[in-house]
Design an enzyme around this catalytic site. Structure first.
Site, PDB file in Angstrom:
ATOM      1  N   ASP A 174      -6.146  -7.154   4.216  1.00  0.00           N
ATOM      2  CA  ASP A 174      -7.298  -6.524   3.569  1.00  0.00           C
ATOM      3  C   ASP A 174      -8.204  -7.595   2.983  1.00  0.00           C
ATOM      4  O   ASP A 174      -9.420  -7.596   3.179  1.00  0.00           O
ATOM      5  CB  ASP A 174      -6.809  -5.577   2.468  1.00  0.00           C
ATOM      6  CG  ASP A 174      -7.958  -4.945   1.708  1.00  0.00           C
ATOM      7  OD1 ASP A 174      -8.890  -4.451   2.372  1.00  0.00           O
ATOM      8  OD2 ASP A 174      -7.932  -4.964   0.467  1.00  0.00           O
ATOM      9  N   ASP A 228     -12.045  -9.238   4.698  1.00  0.00           N
ATOM     10  CA  ASP A 228     -13.356  -9.240   4.041  1.00  0.00           C
ATOM     11  C   ASP A 228     -13.918 -10.654   3.992  1.00  0.00           C
ATOM     12  O   ASP A 228     -15.108 -10.877   4.188  1.00  0.00           O
ATOM     13  CB  ASP A 228     -13.268  -8.697   2.599  1.00  0.00           C
ATOM     14  CG  ASP A 228     -13.567  -7.209   2.529  1.00  0.00           C
ATOM     15  OD1 ASP A 228     -13.329  -6.499   3.539  1.00  0.00           O
ATOM     16  OD2 ASP A 228     -14.031  -6.743   1.466  1.00  0.00           O
ATOM     17  N   TYR A 286       0.824  -1.208   0.000  1.00  0.00           N
ATOM     18  CA  TYR A 286       0.000   0.000   0.000  1.00  0.00           C
ATOM     19  C   TYR A 286       0.862   1.264   0.000  1.00  0.00           C
ATOM     20  O   TYR A 286       0.408   2.321  -0.429  1.00  0.00           O
ATOM     21  CB  TYR A 286      -0.908   0.034   1.237  1.00  0.00           C
ATOM     22  CG  TYR A 286      -2.203  -0.708   1.096  1.00  0.00           C
ATOM     23  CD1 TYR A 286      -2.227  -2.058   0.796  1.00  0.00           C
ATOM     24  CD2 TYR A 286      -3.417  -0.054   1.295  1.00  0.00           C
ATOM     25  CE1 TYR A 286      -3.422  -2.735   0.696  1.00  0.00           C
ATOM     26  CE2 TYR A 286      -4.618  -0.726   1.193  1.00  0.00           C
ATOM     27  CZ  TYR A 286      -4.619  -2.069   0.889  1.00  0.00           C
ATOM     28  OH  TYR A 286      -5.804  -2.739   0.787  1.00  0.00           O
ATOM     29  N   ASP A 337      -2.766 -18.333   0.750  1.00  0.00           N
ATOM     30  CA  ASP A 337      -3.784 -19.057  -0.025  1.00  0.00           C
ATOM     31  C   ASP A 337      -4.428 -20.160   0.814  1.00  0.00           C
ATOM     32  O   ASP A 337      -5.651 -20.343   0.808  1.00  0.00           O
ATOM     33  CB  ASP A 337      -3.203 -19.596  -1.343  1.00  0.00           C
ATOM     34  CG  ASP A 337      -1.892 -20.349  -1.186  1.00  0.00           C
ATOM     35  OD1 ASP A 337      -1.313 -20.336  -0.075  1.00  0.00           O
ATOM     36  OD2 ASP A 337      -1.429 -20.949  -2.185  1.00  0.00           O
ATOM     37  N   LYS A 347       3.380 -15.387   2.511  1.00  0.00           N
ATOM     38  CA  LYS A 347       3.561 -16.129   1.255  1.00  0.00           C
ATOM     39  C   LYS A 347       5.053 -16.411   1.150  1.00  0.00           C
ATOM     40  O   LYS A 347       5.737 -16.016   0.186  1.00  0.00           O
ATOM     41  CB  LYS A 347       3.026 -15.276   0.085  1.00  0.00           C
ATOM     42  CG  LYS A 347       2.963 -16.015  -1.236  1.00  0.00           C
ATOM     43  CD  LYS A 347       1.878 -17.081  -1.319  1.00  0.00           C
ATOM     44  CE  LYS A 347       1.982 -17.845  -2.625  1.00  0.00           C
ATOM     45  NZ  LYS A 347       1.102 -19.045  -2.649  1.00  0.00           N
TER      46      LYS A 347
HETATM   47  C1  IPM Z   1     -10.314  -1.446   4.113  1.00  0.00           C
HETATM   48  C2  IPM Z   1     -10.594  -0.863   2.761  1.00  0.00           C
HETATM   49  C3  IPM Z   1      -9.463   0.072   2.384  1.00  0.00           C
HETATM   50  C4  IPM Z   1      -8.188  -0.725   2.349  1.00  0.00           C
HETATM   51  C5  IPM Z   1      -9.676   0.827   1.064  1.00  0.00           C
HETATM   52  C6  IPM Z   1     -10.964   1.625   1.080  1.00  0.00           C
HETATM   53  C7  IPM Z   1      -8.502   1.711   0.735  1.00  0.00           C
HETATM   54  O1  IPM Z   1     -10.759  -1.876   1.834  1.00  0.00           O
HETATM   55  O2  IPM Z   1     -10.235  -0.668   5.085  1.00  0.00           O
HETATM   56  O3  IPM Z   1     -10.196  -2.660   4.223  1.00  0.00           O
HETATM   57  O4  IPM Z   1      -7.885  -1.369   1.336  1.00  0.00           O
HETATM   58  O5  IPM Z   1      -7.463  -0.701   3.335  1.00  0.00           O
HETATM   59 MG    MG Z   2     -10.762  -3.810   2.663  1.00  0.00          MG
END
Ligand code: IPM
Ligand code: MG
Length: 355
Positions: free
Chosen positions: A247, A251, A141, A223, A191
């Site tokens: 990240d 999710d 990032y 993975d 990884k």
């Molecule tokens: C998160 C989001 C952010 C990230 C985006 C919006 C930049 O997906 O907080 O997980 O990738 O960190």
């Molecule tokens: Mg995210």
């Protein structure tokens, strides 16, 4: 002492869920006789529209002098075409960097009342209680990057996953400490079969293991981890990983419990903490008053716990949320056929009722 709390509603459903969360937070603060002063600032698309930049210096000054920061969400289709540094997300990354919040804690805990909302069979999803600790201010990032053109005219681009040992050590230390306070298991995700940054990550974790004799360490490739999260989610306690892997995995983990609309997060460094729901700005839902405010409300509980050190007040919020759910309160994202669907405001009322 009066705490200073900077509030950044942001974009999409951000302002709606922040408004809801503030009602709960202010009620708890008042009843617990904790003095706090709130100020609201621009971030993301809202800031771009008003000032031309996603993280204005006024906002930076406010957050760096605050005790804690409450954020809604940033982003939306309106700002998707701008150059990288003029996107709402750049504001969020700038905010994280300015606050130095290198450890992003994303607790994923199954609520028994919502187990039917999980895409997994209930025997796999029930009892899931994972704390994801994601490195937040380094890696790909923030590494060096470039876009350019080869002599042939063909375009190229690259991003770099860079980690210095110190950056790994400080977030891993937080994860070990969290594991020691929980069930004593740490899964480090990397990884290492391909990436040098991952091999360094693994070596650092191994070198720290001796300092935490009560914590068992497991190393998983990212993975494989993605797979184990859906096949044996109950076996995880604390997961620690670098920024991009975290990240993605967070999710994935978020849906285990039914709805991403339930999950709060805390981003911690050595100064003020940053608290935000992990769900994002959900532009398609914005303006309808239907967003689930619980992730933002639960983020306020984390704010009380980690920045204000007010554990009792934090637990009051968490138990009010549980009771509201137990009484059948459901927003659109949580509702099953036959459930009546509450608006953001009604869900907030349901939580306030149980405080
Ligand atoms: C998160 C989001 C952010 C990230 C985006 C919006 C930049 O997906 O907080 O997980 O990738 O960190
Ligand atoms: Mg995210």
């Amino acid at each position: 002492m009066t705490y200073k709390i900077a509030v950044l509603p942001g974009d999409g459903i951000g302002p709606e869920v922040v408004h809801a969360a503030m009602q709960v937070l202010q009620r708890v603060l008042a009843e617990s006789r904790i003095a706090a002063q709130f100020s609201s600032h621009l971030l993301g698309g809202a800031a771009l529209d008003a000032t031309g930049v996603p993280f204005p210096s006024e906002t930076e000054a406010a957050v760096t002098s605050a005790d804690a920061v409450l954020l809604g969400a940033v982003g939306g289709p309106k700002w998707d075409t701008g150059p990288g540094h003029l996107r709402p997300e750049a504001g969020l990354l700038g905010l994280r960097k300015a606050l130095g919040v290198y450890a992003n804690l994303r607790p994923v805990k199954a609520f028994p009342q919502l187990i039917d909302a999980s895409p997994l069979r209930s025997e796999i999803a029930s009892g899931v209680d994972v704390m994801i600790v994601r490195e937040l201010t380094g890696g790909v990032y923030f590494g060096s990057r470039e876009r350019g053109e080869l002599a042939s005219g063909e375009r190229f681009a690259y991003d770099t996953m860079y980690y210095a040992e110190r950056e790994i050590r400080r977030v891993v230390a937080r994860a070990f400490a969290a594991a020691a306070m929980r069930r004593g298991k740490l899964t480090s995700v990397d990884k290492a079969n391909v990436l040098d940054s991952s091999r360094l990550w693994r070596e650092v974790v191994q070198s720290m293991q001796g300092e935490y004799p009560d914590v068992t360490v497991e190393h998983l490739l990212v993975d494989a981890c993605a797979m184990h999260l859906v096949t044996r989610p109950q076996s995880f306690d604390v997961i620690v990983t670098e920024n991009l892997f975290g990240d993605i995995l967070s999710d994935e983990a978020a849906v285990l419990t039914g709805s991403i609309g339930m999950l709060p997060s805390a981003s911690l460094g050595d100064g003020a903490g940053l608290y935000e729901p992990i769900h994002g700005s959900a532009p398609d839902l914005a303006g309808q008053g239907l967003a689930n405010p619980l992730a933002a409300i639960l983020s306020c509980a984390l704010l009380l716990r980690y920045s204000l050190r007010e554990e009792t007040a934090a637990q009051r919020i968490e138990s009010a949320v549980k009771q509201a759910l137990a009484q059948g309160a459901r927003t659109k994202d949580l509702a099953r056929a036959g459930d009546s669907v509450l608006t953001t405001e009604q869900m907030t009322e349901a939580v306030l009722l149980h405080l």
